[in-house]
Design a protein around this motif. Structure first.
Motif, PDB file in Angstrom:
ATOM      1  N   THR A 167       0.558  -1.445  -0.121  1.00  0.00           N
ATOM      2  CA  THR A 167       0.116  -0.073   0.077  1.00  0.00           C
ATOM      3  C   THR A 167       0.621   1.531   0.049  1.00  0.00           C
ATOM      4  OG1 THR A 167       0.117   0.348   2.720  1.00  0.00           O
ATOM      5  CG2 THR A 167      -1.865  -1.499   1.340  1.00  0.00           C
ATOM      6  N   LYS A 168       0.280   2.509  -0.240  1.00  0.00           N
ATOM      7  CA  LYS A 168       1.347   3.951  -0.301  1.00  0.00           C
ATOM      8  C   LYS A 168       1.941   3.712  -0.668  1.00  0.00           C
ATOM      9  CE  LYS A 168      -0.439   4.333   4.624  1.00  0.00           C
ATOM     10  NZ  LYS A 168       0.007   4.220   5.897  1.00  0.00           N
ATOM     11  N   HIS A 192      -0.529  -1.398  -4.322  1.00  0.00           N
ATOM     12  CA  HIS A 192      -1.608  -0.679  -4.080  1.00  0.00           C
ATOM     13  C   HIS A 192      -1.877   0.967  -4.841  1.00  0.00           C
ATOM     14  CE1 HIS A 192      -4.453   1.548  -1.211  1.00  0.00           C
ATOM     15  NE2 HIS A 192      -5.300   0.447  -2.152  1.00  0.00           N
ATOM     16  N   SER A 193      -2.738   1.820  -5.192  1.00  0.00           N
ATOM     17  CA  SER A 193      -2.955   3.510  -5.419  1.00  0.00           C
ATOM     18  C   SER A 193      -2.460   3.996  -6.903  1.00  0.00           C
ATOM     19  CB  SER A 193      -2.603   3.867  -4.312  1.00  0.00           C
ATOM     20  OG  SER A 193      -0.831   4.074  -4.042  1.00  0.00           O
ATOM     21  N   GLU A 218      -6.299   0.613  -7.817  1.00  0.00           N
ATOM     22  CA  GLU A 218      -6.801   1.660  -6.598  1.00  0.00           C
ATOM     23  C   GLU A 218      -7.872   1.266  -6.009  1.00  0.00           C
ATOM     24  OE1 GLU A 218      -6.047   5.444  -9.320  1.00  0.00           O
ATOM     25  OE2 GLU A 218      -7.574   3.966 -10.896  1.00  0.00           O
ATOM     26  N   PRO A 220      -9.841   0.745  -2.510  1.00  0.00           N
ATOM     27  CA  PRO A 220      -9.741   0.921  -1.321  1.00  0.00           C
ATOM     28  C   PRO A 220      -9.106  -0.299  -0.352  1.00  0.00           C
ATOM     29  CG  PRO A 220     -11.372   1.701  -1.857  1.00  0.00           C
ATOM     30  CD  PRO A 220     -10.942   1.103  -2.554  1.00  0.00           C
TER      31      PRO A 220
END
Length: 233
Positions: A167-168, A192-193, A218, A220
């Motif tokens: 993530t991030k 992710h993202s 993307e 959540p």
């Protein structure tokens, strides 16, 4: 049997007993221990076809007594090899926790990586069809800053045939460089993202070199966890 081996035996036993397809769960663990059907059958003094039939659900599900015999045989083989498998997961079995892990799950049955991609509404960056036996969702910023090589190794849970979800992520280069230098490689990496078009070219190149199915999403994180726990047992 030491405490780690006993705890692992209890974990496997619970998974098999409550699995929808016990034979497939037994097969998953036999492969994790890197034991052939022939070797396991010899240890149990049965025909290899007996193991094959159980794993293929062609025989009635084995009773708990025989399941325990299979588990004990796997652990006995592992003991003869110097607890090669048990030692990998001793820290996890003993309750290892680290705040970089947002979610971690082992699957009763493997999932094709293209299906895994669809569950998390992902896009292919590279496409190497793999089997996924579990996932670990990682806070990539904390992981890169705080994990040493041994900690990174422990993110794999009970099998390297898993998806590591970072993530991030801003470009994807740093997580893929970390994967590149690690001794063990995941089957799937999820960035992710990001959209697939935003993934760093070096990150994609590393995935190609290592033949890793690289996915961008993307969705959540909370929705991703719910989706994976809804569709993957």
């Amino acid at each position: 049997m030491d405490s780690a081996a006993k705890a692992l035996a209890d974990k496997i036993s619970g998974e098999v007993v409550f699995a929808e397809n016990p034979g497939k769960t037994l097969k998953k663990w036999r492969l994790i221990f890197e034991v052939s059907q022939k070797e396991l059958a010899a240890k149990l003094n049965v025909s290899p076809s007996v193991i094959s039939d159980y794993e293929g659900d062609r025989r009635k599900s084995p009773g708990i007594a025989f399941v325990r015999k299979i588990i004990e045989a796997l652990l006995d083989i592992d003991r003869e090899r110097g607890y090669r498998t048990v030692s990998k997961y001793r820290d996890l079995i003993d309750g290892f926790q680290i705040d970089v892990i947002l979610d971690m799950k082992e699957y009763d049955e493997p999932v094709i990586s293209s299906k895994f991609r669809d569950i998390i509404d992902g896009e292919d960056v590279t496409n190497y069809e793999k089997l996924v036996n579990g996932h670990t969702i990682v806070d990539s910023l904390k992981a890169i800053v705080s994990l040493n090589s041994y900690d990174f190794y422990r993110l794999y849970g009970f099998t390297t045939e898993r998806a590591l979800i970072f993530t991030k992520v801003s470009t994807g280069r740093s997580p893929m460089v970390a994967v590149r230098v690690a001794n063990l490689k995941p089957a799937v990496v999820v960035l992710h993202s990001l959209k697939a078009s935003q993934v760093d070219k070096i990150a994609a190149k590393i995935a190609d070199i290592e033949k890793i199915h690289l996915i961008a999403t993307e969705m959540p994180v909370e929705d991703m966890v719910k989706a994976l726990r809804r569709y993957v047992r």
